[in-house]
Scaffold this motif. Structure first.
Motif, short mmCIF file in Angstrom:
data_model
loop_
_atom_site.label_atom_id
_atom_site.label_comp_id
_atom_site.label_asym_id
_atom_site.label_seq_id
_atom_site.Cartn_x
_atom_site.Cartn_y
_atom_site.Cartn_z
N GLY A 1 -48.76 18.08 -8.16
CA GLY A 1 -49.72 17.70 -7.15
C GLY A 1 -50.45 16.43 -7.54
O GLY A 1 -50.37 15.95 -8.68
N LEU A 2 -51.21 15.88 -6.59
CA LEU A 2 -51.92 14.63 -6.82
C LEU A 2 -52.88 14.73 -8.00
O LEU A 2 -53.04 13.76 -8.75
CB LEU A 2 -52.68 14.23 -5.55
CG LEU A 2 -53.41 12.89 -5.61
CD1 LEU A 2 -52.42 11.74 -5.71
CD2 LEU A 2 -54.31 12.72 -4.38
N GLU A 3 -53.49 15.89 -8.17
CA GLU A 3 -54.47 16.06 -9.25
C GLU A 3 -53.84 15.94 -10.63
O GLU A 3 -54.54 15.72 -11.64
CB GLU A 3 -55.18 17.41 -9.12
CG GLU A 3 -54.32 18.64 -9.38
CD GLU A 3 -53.39 19.02 -8.22
OE1 GLU A 3 -52.55 19.92 -8.41
OE2 GLU A 3 -53.51 18.39 -7.14
N SER A 4 -52.51 16.05 -10.72
CA SER A 4 -51.81 15.97 -11.99
C SER A 4 -51.26 14.58 -12.27
O SER A 4 -50.62 14.36 -13.30
CB SER A 4 -50.64 16.97 -12.01
OG SER A 4 -51.11 18.29 -11.86
N ILE A 5 -51.50 13.64 -11.38
CA ILE A 5 -50.92 12.31 -11.53
C ILE A 5 -51.90 11.37 -12.23
O ILE A 5 -52.99 11.09 -11.71
CB ILE A 5 -50.49 11.72 -10.18
CG1 ILE A 5 -49.34 12.56 -9.61
CG2 ILE A 5 -50.05 10.26 -10.32
CD1 ILE A 5 -48.86 12.11 -8.26
N PRO B 1 -33.06 17.12 -5.21
CA PRO B 1 -33.26 16.39 -3.95
C PRO B 1 -34.54 16.78 -3.22
O PRO B 1 -35.08 15.98 -2.44
CB PRO B 1 -32.02 16.73 -3.13
CG PRO B 1 -31.49 18.00 -3.73
CD PRO B 1 -31.80 17.90 -5.19
N GLY B 2 -35.05 17.97 -3.50
CA GLY B 2 -36.31 18.39 -2.88
C GLY B 2 -37.49 17.57 -3.33
O GLY B 2 -38.51 17.51 -2.64
N ASN B 3 -37.37 16.95 -4.49
CA ASN B 3 -38.47 16.13 -5.03
C ASN B 3 -38.33 14.65 -4.70
O ASN B 3 -39.13 13.85 -5.17
CB ASN B 3 -38.54 16.29 -6.56
CG ASN B 3 -39.09 17.62 -6.99
OD1 ASN B 3 -39.23 18.54 -6.19
ND2 ASN B 3 -39.41 17.75 -8.27
N VAL B 4 -37.32 14.30 -3.92
CA VAL B 4 -37.08 12.89 -3.57
C VAL B 4 -37.60 12.63 -2.16
O VAL B 4 -37.29 13.35 -1.22
CB VAL B 4 -35.59 12.54 -3.67
CG1 VAL B 4 -35.35 11.09 -3.27
CG2 VAL B 4 -35.08 12.79 -5.10
N ALA C 1 -50.57 12.08 0.22
CA ALA C 1 -51.81 12.10 -0.57
C ALA C 1 -51.84 10.94 -1.57
O ALA C 1 -52.89 10.30 -1.76
CB ALA C 1 -51.94 13.44 -1.30
N PHE C 2 -50.71 10.69 -2.23
CA PHE C 2 -50.66 9.60 -3.19
C PHE C 2 -50.89 8.26 -2.50
O PHE C 2 -51.67 7.43 -2.97
CB PHE C 2 -49.30 9.60 -3.91
CG PHE C 2 -49.08 8.42 -4.81
CD1 PHE C 2 -49.84 8.24 -5.95
CD2 PHE C 2 -48.11 7.47 -4.51
CE1 PHE C 2 -49.65 7.14 -6.79
CE2 PHE C 2 -47.90 6.38 -5.33
CZ PHE C 2 -48.68 6.21 -6.47
N SER C 3 -50.23 8.05 -1.38
CA SER C 3 -50.40 6.79 -0.64
C SER C 3 -51.86 6.62 -0.20
O SER C 3 -52.43 5.52 -0.31
CB SER C 3 -49.48 6.76 0.58
OG SER C 3 -48.13 6.89 0.20
N GLU C 4 -52.46 7.68 0.27
CA GLU C 4 -53.86 7.61 0.71
C GLU C 4 -54.80 7.35 -0.46
O GLU C 4 -55.84 6.70 -0.30
CB GLU C 4 -54.23 8.90 1.44
CG GLU C 4 -53.55 9.01 2.81
CD GLU C 4 -53.55 10.41 3.38
OE1 GLU C 4 -54.16 11.32 2.75
OE2 GLU C 4 -52.92 10.61 4.44
N SER C 5 -54.42 7.81 -1.66
CA SER C 5 -55.24 7.53 -2.84
C SER C 5 -55.20 6.06 -3.23
O SER C 5 -56.05 5.58 -3.99
CB SER C 5 -54.78 8.40 -4.03
OG SER C 5 -53.59 7.89 -4.63
N ALA D 1 -46.12 16.18 1.27
CA ALA D 1 -47.58 16.22 1.17
C ALA D 1 -48.07 15.31 0.04
O ALA D 1 -49.08 14.60 0.19
CB ALA D 1 -48.05 17.66 0.93
N LEU D 2 -47.36 15.32 -1.09
CA LEU D 2 -47.74 14.45 -2.20
C LEU D 2 -47.60 12.98 -1.81
O LEU D 2 -48.46 12.15 -2.15
CB LEU D 2 -46.87 14.75 -3.42
CG LEU D 2 -47.08 13.80 -4.61
CD1 LEU D 2 -48.51 13.87 -5.13
CD2 LEU D 2 -46.08 14.09 -5.72
#
Length: 287
Positions: free
Chosen positions: A4-8, A138-141, A174-178, A170-171
């Motif tokens: 998730g975003l909190e782990s990046i 592929p689910g993570n791409v 969220a990442f782009s918005e961050s 969702a990530l």
């Protein structure tokens, strides 16, 4: 499962060209540590030069303070070794628009990074599903398609491949918005939203000029005043790069048929090496 975003904390960027260096810059100015990788040290150094120039312009416009620009520079590491992306929490690929090159990169990233790391591609026209099939996850791409120039343009296109998971989508949002971007979402169909509509607009502007409908200046002026866009089709093509426009249009032509056939004048300009602003000559002349 994807982090998730909190782990990046650390962002990997593959490619230090115009798009890669721009992505590295916005990630760093948003507080992330960044590892920017390209195949040769010369390319990495050019990427750092582009970042320096861009940060200096933002400071000059008072969009960033000197201390914020310096802090962003400190957060970016450069490398030619893909293994140096092993500790990244998300990786964004911004290499050339060649499917086999991208698939090779993703296969290598699949081996190098942890299984729960999202792997994003900045492709503007190529299939996210096909790129993802080079991996065991592929689910993570997912597609995270930034607009050029990345530090200035607000929009980011999130592209959902056939097997992209809801968590990865969702990530991506969220990442782009961050990064202070605004997102929209597209299915994995040729050109997505942006280039499926933009490239024929540019292509038709080039045809209109070639057929003598109006001067290039009046075509651009007419579209700016008539549709409230910041650049007309010929000026925008020069800024994007005529070679990039041709490649994107050829991909769309191959996938979607003759309505996307590249304009003759676009092909001729590229064959002549007049690629737009980056070469100093396109439809217009640049210093």
């Amino acid at each position: 499962m994807v982090r998730g975003l909190e782990s990046i904390d650390r962002v990997g960027v593959v490619g230090a060209g115009t798009m890669g260096s721009g992505i590295a810059q916005v990630a760093a100015t948003s507080g992330y540590d960044v590892t920017m990788r390209d195949i040769e040290r010369e390319f990495v150094e050019r990427g750092f030069d582009s970042i320096d120039d861009s940060l200096d312009r933002l400071v000059g416009k008072e969009a960033l303070s000197e201390s914020e620009a310096d802090a962003a520079r400190e957060r970016i590491d450069g490398t030619t070794d893909l293994d140096d992306l092993a500790d990244c929490d998300i990786v964004v690929e911004a290499a050339v628009e060649e499917m086999e090159i991208k698939r090779d990169i993703f296969a290598d990233l699949d081996d190098v990074t942890d299984d729960d790391v999202a792997l994003a591609t900045n492709t503007s026209t190529l299939s996210v599903t096909t790129i993802a099939s080079a991996t065991e996850r592929p689910g993570n791409v997912v597609g995270i398609h930034f607009m050029n120039p990345v530090p200035i343009m607000e929009g980011v296109e999130v592209v959902v491949g056939e097997k992209t998971s809801e968590d990865a989508v969702a990530l991506a949002h969220a990442f782009s918005e961050s990064l202070d971007k605004t997102t929209w979402e597209a299915d994995d169909k040729p050109g997505f939203v942006s280039n499926r509509i933009l490239m024929p607009w540019i292509n038709e502007g080039i045809r209109a000029y070639d057929e003598g409908v109006a001067t290039k200046e009046d075509i651009d002026r007419g579209m700016k005043l008539g549709t409230n866009v910041p650049m007309g089709p010929l000026e925008l093509a020069d800024h994007i790069g005529l070679d990039v426009c041709l490649h994107a249009t050829e991909t769309l032509h191959e996938e979607l048929g003759d309505r996307y056939k590249p304009a003759y004048l676009l092909k001729r300009k590229v064959e002549a090496g007049d690629l737009g602003k980056k070469t100093g000559t396109g439809f217009y002349e640049y210093d």
